[in-house]
Motif scaffolding. Structure first.
Motif, PDB file in Angstrom:
ATOM      1  N   LEU A  17      35.785 -24.414 -11.419  1.00 26.79           N
ATOM      2  CA  LEU A  17      34.235 -24.034 -11.155  1.00 26.79           C
ATOM      3  C   LEU A  17      34.161 -22.754 -11.679  1.00 26.79           C
ATOM      4  CD1 LEU A  17      33.874 -24.723  -7.335  1.00 26.79           C
ATOM      5  CD2 LEU A  17      33.001 -26.115  -9.232  1.00 26.79           C
ATOM      6  N   GLY A  18      33.050 -22.528 -12.517  1.00 24.81           N
ATOM      7  CA  GLY A  18      32.966 -21.247 -13.334  1.00 24.81           C
ATOM      8  C   GLY A  18      32.266 -19.863 -12.518  1.00 24.81           C
ATOM      9  N   THR A  19      33.159 -18.878 -12.827  1.00 27.99           N
ATOM     10  CA  THR A  19      32.789 -17.444 -12.260  1.00 27.99           C
ATOM     11  C   THR A  19      31.851 -17.062 -13.379  1.00 27.99           C
ATOM     12  OG1 THR A  19      34.899 -16.576 -13.289  1.00 27.99           O
ATOM     13  CG2 THR A  19      35.076 -17.420 -10.971  1.00 27.99           C
ATOM     14  N   ASP A  20      32.448 -16.064 -14.102  1.00 28.35           N
ATOM     15  CA  ASP A  20      31.417 -15.440 -14.982  1.00 28.35           C
ATOM     16  C   ASP A  20      31.489 -15.811 -16.566  1.00 28.35           C
ATOM     17  OD1 ASP A  20      34.250 -14.665 -15.385  1.00 28.35           O
ATOM     18  OD2 ASP A  20      33.485 -13.237 -16.647  1.00 28.35           O
ATOM     19  N   ILE A  21      30.590 -15.419 -17.312  1.00 27.60           N
ATOM     20  CA  ILE A  21      30.387 -16.010 -18.813  1.00 27.60           C
ATOM     21  C   ILE A  21      30.187 -14.489 -19.508  1.00 27.60           C
ATOM     22  CG2 ILE A  21      29.643 -18.246 -18.373  1.00 27.60           C
ATOM     23  CD1 ILE A  21      26.636 -17.029 -18.675  1.00 27.60           C
ATOM     24  N   GLY A  22      30.155 -14.519 -20.873  1.00 26.69           N
ATOM     25  CA  GLY A  22      29.862 -13.531 -21.764  1.00 26.69           C
ATOM     26  C   GLY A  22      28.819 -13.787 -22.700  1.00 26.69           C
ATOM     27  N   PRO A  23      27.619 -14.067 -22.446  1.00 27.45           N
ATOM     28  CA  PRO A  23      26.531 -13.969 -23.047  1.00 27.45           C
ATOM     29  C   PRO A  23      26.284 -12.991 -24.301  1.00 27.45           C
ATOM     30  CG  PRO A  23      25.676 -13.822 -21.243  1.00 27.45           C
ATOM     31  CD  PRO A  23      27.235 -14.025 -20.998  1.00 27.45           C
ATOM     32  N   LEU A  24      25.620 -13.208 -25.244  1.00 24.98           N
ATOM     33  CA  LEU A  24      25.907 -12.088 -26.460  1.00 24.98           C
ATOM     34  C   LEU A  24      24.607 -11.581 -26.345  1.00 24.98           C
ATOM     35  CD1 LEU A  24      27.711 -13.571 -29.762  1.00 24.98           C
ATOM     36  CD2 LEU A  24      28.286 -11.636 -28.214  1.00 24.98           C
ATOM     37  N   ALA A  25      24.523 -10.080 -26.703  1.00 27.54           N
ATOM     38  CA  ALA A  25      23.512  -9.472 -27.282  1.00 27.54           C
ATOM     39  C   ALA A  25      24.049  -8.667 -28.366  1.00 27.54           C
ATOM     40  CB  ALA A  25      22.677  -8.735 -26.085  1.00 27.54           C
ATOM     41  N   VAL A  26      23.161  -7.827 -28.979  1.00 23.98           N
ATOM     42  CA  VAL A  26      23.624  -6.667 -29.686  1.00 23.98           C
ATOM     43  C   VAL A  26      23.334  -5.239 -29.291  1.00 23.98           C
ATOM     44  CG1 VAL A  26      23.280  -5.430 -32.147  1.00 23.98           C
ATOM     45  CG2 VAL A  26      23.478  -8.130 -31.951  1.00 23.98           C
ATOM     46  N   CYS A  27      24.417  -4.526 -29.078  1.00 20.48           N
ATOM     47  CA  CYS A  27      24.214  -3.324 -28.582  1.00 20.48           C
ATOM     48  C   CYS A  27      24.255  -2.355 -29.915  1.00 20.48           C
ATOM     49  CB  CYS A  27      25.452  -2.822 -27.645  1.00 20.48           C
ATOM     50  SG  CYS A  27      25.385  -3.654 -26.228  1.00 20.48           S
ATOM     51  N   TYR A  28      23.090  -1.267 -29.797  1.00 18.67           N
ATOM     52  CA  TYR A  28      22.981  -0.367 -31.105  1.00 18.67           C
ATOM     53  C   TYR A  28      22.783   0.963 -30.511  1.00 18.67           C
ATOM     54  CZ  TYR A  28      17.922  -0.678 -29.992  1.00 18.67           C
ATOM     55  OH  TYR A  28      16.707  -0.957 -29.503  1.00 18.67           O
ATOM     56  N   ARG A  29      22.933   2.126 -31.373  1.00 14.40           N
ATOM     57  CA  ARG A  29      22.807   3.341 -31.332  1.00 14.40           C
ATOM     58  C   ARG A  29      21.222   3.915 -31.829  1.00 14.40           C
ATOM     59  NH1 ARG A  29      27.343   7.157 -30.018  1.00 14.40           N
ATOM     60  NH2 ARG A  29      25.750   8.780 -31.289  1.00 14.40           N
ATOM     61  N   LYS A  30      20.677   3.982 -31.033  1.00 10.58           N
ATOM     62  CA  LYS A  30      19.293   4.679 -31.452  1.00 10.58           C
ATOM     63  C   LYS A  30      19.103   5.608 -32.311  1.00 10.58           C
ATOM     64  CE  LYS A  30      18.003   4.439 -26.919  1.00 10.58           C
ATOM     65  NZ  LYS A  30      17.046   4.576 -25.841  1.00 10.58           N
ATOM     66  N   ASP A  31      19.993   6.781 -32.110  1.00 11.67           N
ATOM     67  CA  ASP A  31      19.989   7.894 -32.905  1.00 11.67           C
ATOM     68  C   ASP A  31      20.206   7.500 -34.185  1.00 11.67           C
ATOM     69  OD1 ASP A  31      22.484   7.377 -31.948  1.00 11.67           O
ATOM     70  OD2 ASP A  31      23.117   9.352 -31.793  1.00 11.67           O
ATOM     71  N   HIS A  32      21.430   6.592 -34.632  1.00 14.60           N
ATOM     72  CA  HIS A  32      21.546   6.195 -35.852  1.00 14.60           C
ATOM     73  C   HIS A  32      20.716   5.493 -36.377  1.00 14.60           C
ATOM     74  CE1 HIS A  32      25.377   8.169 -35.005  1.00 14.60           C
ATOM     75  NE2 HIS A  32      26.201   7.271 -34.561  1.00 14.60           N
ATOM     76  N   PHE A  33      20.131   4.425 -35.838  1.00 21.43           N
ATOM     77  CA  PHE A  33      19.238   3.475 -36.408  1.00 21.43           C
ATOM     78  C   PHE A  33      17.782   4.504 -36.890  1.00 21.43           C
ATOM     79  CE2 PHE A  33      19.353  -1.106 -35.697  1.00 21.43           C
ATOM     80  CZ  PHE A  33      20.723  -0.977 -35.652  1.00 21.43           C
ATOM     81  N   ALA A  34      17.576   5.707 -35.945  1.00 21.51           N
ATOM     82  CA  ALA A  34      16.505   6.587 -36.496  1.00 21.51           C
ATOM     83  C   ALA A  34      16.804   7.221 -37.754  1.00 21.51           C
ATOM     84  CB  ALA A  34      16.130   7.367 -35.316  1.00 21.51           C
ATOM     85  N   ALA A  35      18.151   7.610 -37.722  1.00 16.35           N
ATOM     86  CA  ALA A  35      18.361   8.510 -38.773  1.00 16.35           C
ATOM     87  C   ALA A  35      18.390   7.630 -40.295  1.00 16.35           C
ATOM     88  CB  ALA A  35      19.958   9.010 -38.681  1.00 16.35           C
ATOM     89  N   ALA A  36      18.732   6.383 -40.046  1.00 18.80           N
ATOM     90  CA  ALA A  36      18.830   5.537 -41.116  1.00 18.80           C
ATOM     91  C   ALA A  36      17.334   4.884 -41.421  1.00 18.80           C
ATOM     92  CB  ALA A  36      19.595   4.282 -40.976  1.00 18.80           C
ATOM     93  N   GLY A  37      16.217   5.418 -40.701  1.00 27.39           N
ATOM     94  CA  GLY A  37      14.965   4.938 -40.980  1.00 27.39           C
ATOM     95  C   GLY A  37      14.674   3.340 -40.483  1.00 27.39           C
ATOM     96  N   LEU A  38      15.560   2.925 -39.569  1.00 25.37           N
ATOM     97  CA  LEU A  38      15.089   1.735 -38.850  1.00 25.37           C
ATOM     98  C   LEU A  38      14.439   1.859 -37.540  1.00 25.37           C
ATOM     99  CD1 LEU A  38      18.829  -0.124 -39.430  1.00 25.37           C
ATOM    100  CD2 LEU A  38      16.715  -0.288 -40.923  1.00 25.37           C
ATOM    101  N   PRO A  39      14.017   0.814 -37.033  1.00 26.41           N
ATOM    102  CA  PRO A  39      13.233   0.879 -35.989  1.00 26.41           C
ATOM    103  C   PRO A  39      14.012   1.009 -34.821  1.00 26.41           C
ATOM    104  CG  PRO A  39      13.278  -1.229 -36.612  1.00 26.41           C
ATOM    105  CD  PRO A  39      13.597  -0.416 -37.823  1.00 26.41           C
ATOM    106  N   THR A  40      13.797   1.734 -33.651  1.00 26.24           N
ATOM    107  CA  THR A  40      14.485   1.757 -32.304  1.00 26.24           C
ATOM    108  C   THR A  40      14.199   1.098 -31.335  1.00 26.24           C
ATOM    109  OG1 THR A  40      13.516   3.821 -31.878  1.00 26.24           O
ATOM    110  CG2 THR A  40      15.195   4.112 -33.427  1.00 26.24           C
ATOM    111  N   ASP A  41      12.824   0.518 -31.129  1.00 26.91           N
ATOM    112  CA  ASP A  41      12.400  -0.099 -30.057  1.00 26.91           C
ATOM    113  C   ASP A  41      13.225  -1.623 -29.879  1.00 26.91           C
ATOM    114  OD1 ASP A  41      10.331  -0.885 -27.828  1.00 26.91           O
ATOM    115  OD2 ASP A  41      10.332  -2.582 -29.509  1.00 26.91           O
TER     116      ASP A  41
END
Length: 449
Positions: A164-188
């Protein structure tokens, strides 16, 4: 549940025997501080906690699994005065699992309930089916409560469900807003998710945009191996086919994931780190990369290694495509003295309500789809990641994971692909084709092919 406080812990889970989970802040766990302690071990029929409980059930786990720490054993004993629960734990999954196989084969030395990591469940189902109880019809178990792909991972060809299953590891992407902003990418987080929605190659394209204006010393992502593993985790066919044949060498989905990971390395978009090493930990601490493929359990790892300086700088966006990286099961050996009672406890521990509590208190994301609508999951937000709605993000990811065959040596194959193969491309500049051939040879040797 709304805004949550979190802290971290680790336990073996998923790709490697080193593992990770989230914890709630001590204030949220304070409600369990007055709960009665888990009774000590006792022989059959002995008074185990001063109340004369006739049955002691043992639960064998690896690492800090979370069931005890979340207060679930205590809660069960309060409503089952005839049952005492004692947990045994080994720190490392790579030590725990061989011992489990040995004890199953011998029919001795087993706990009444044993934990099994997802990378090992196919081998357990394939080789130990006659030694494990069928839990499909245990009291309280409903197939419809679980995600279809999780239920299928522990099911035999004749329809028995051995874990019987306990947990799982579904995926997202974690990102640094400060680094994205410095590179001119959106942060929202919604805008960021749209950058690569639907295709991991768009994640590569975003990385190349990032590299044009990247802050000094900051790579787009941590490792080529991490990218490869994330892509493979969402494939409908991975290392084995439905008949249990090893198809890693000829599966185009695996090769496509390999080629994409190699492109990240060749374009200089990675920090060239090996995951789950001290250098990787320092990469979080010093902000050496701007994004990472991020299963639910990794949130706690990032918080732990990133420390107070990273709070509010990290956020969570949808992954290009759904995938799953990690998870565990509970099985009940037939050799136990209390099989029926153990099956009932395993069913209760993995019921949606208990999985929601485990997520709330320990951060282990539920494998029971029925838990996604409960407030502890549905309304969960993570303050370290800018109050990201992690319950909603990861629930949606879990719902999109395809049913895929899990092979008996999935974990080993994945580790060889990463550490013998892709790591060489990433860190030494070895050609992708040469490293691929070396990885395929290492897999054949490891599996005696």
């Amino acid at each position: 549940m709304g805004r949550m406080g979190w802290r971290t812990a680790t336990r073996p889970r998923g790709r490697r025997p080193r593992v990770l989970a989230l914890l709630l802040a001590a204030a949220l766990l304070g409600g369990c501080a007055t709960d009665p302690p888990v009774p000590p071990a006792a022989g059959s029929g002995e008074a185990v906690d001063g109340s004369g409980r006739p049955v002691t059930l043992t639960v064998g786990v690896y690492g800090t699994f979370g069931l005890k720490e979340a207060g679930l054993y205590d809660a069960y004993m309060r409503t089952h005065p005839d049952i005492a629960i004692r947990q045994t734990s080994l720190a490392r999954a790579d030590v725990y699992y061989p011992q489990l196989l040995t004890h199953l084969t011998a029919g001795a030395g087993l706990a009444d309930i044993q934990a099994v990591e997802v990378g090992n469940i196919a081998e357990v189902v394939d080789t130990q089916a006659g030694r494990l109880a069928d839990l499909a019809h245990a009291p309280g178990v409903e197939e419809s409560a679980f995600l279809p792909w999780k239920w299928a991972q522990a099911r035999t060809e004749d329809g028995r469900v051995l874990g019987l299953g306990t947990d799982i590891g579904p995926l997202a992407v974690c990102y640094r807003k400060d680094h994205f902003a410095a590179a001119g990418l959106p942060t929202d987080r919604e805008e960021v998710g749209r950058l690569w929605a639907g295709d991991w190659r768009r994640y590569l394209e975003t990385g190349r945009r990032f590299a044009v204006r990247a802050p000094e010393g900051v790579a787009f992502t941590d490792s080529a191996s991490g990218v490869m593993a994330a892509v493979i985790s969402g494939a409908r066919l991975r290392y084995y086919d439905a008949e249990g044949r090893l198809v890693v060498a000829e599966n185009p989905a695996v090769r496509a994931a390999w080629d994409l990971g190699a492109e990240f390395a060749e374009h200089g978009l990675t920090a060239r780190l090996q995951q789950f090493t001290p250098d990787w930990d320092q990469g979080f601490a010093h902000g050496r990369f701007a994004s990472i493929a991020c299963p639910a359990w990794m949130l706690g790892y990032i918080q732990d290694k990133g420390g107070p300086d990273g709070e509010g700088k990290w956020d969570v966006a949808k992954a290009p495509r759904p995938g799953n990286w990690g998870g565990s099961f509970l099985v009940v050996p037939e050799a136990g003295k209390h099989v029926a009672e153990a099956a009932a406890l395993a069913a209760w521990l993995t019921a949606p309500e208990q999985q929601a509590v485990l997520f709330e208190r320990r951060g282990s994301f539920p494998s029971a789809e029925a838990a996604f609508g409960l407030p502890q999951v549905r309304d969960a937000r993570h303050p370290y990641f800018g109050d990201a709605p992690v319950g909603r993000i990861y629930s949606a990811a879990a719902m999109g994971v395809p049913v895929a065959p899990v092979g008996p040596k999935d974990g080993l194959v994945n580790q060889i692909l990463s550490d013998t193969g892709m790591l060489q491309v990433d860190q030494t500049g070895r050609s992708p084709e040469s490293a691929w051939r070396a990885a395929m040879k290492a897999i054949d040797n490891a599996l005696d092919r």
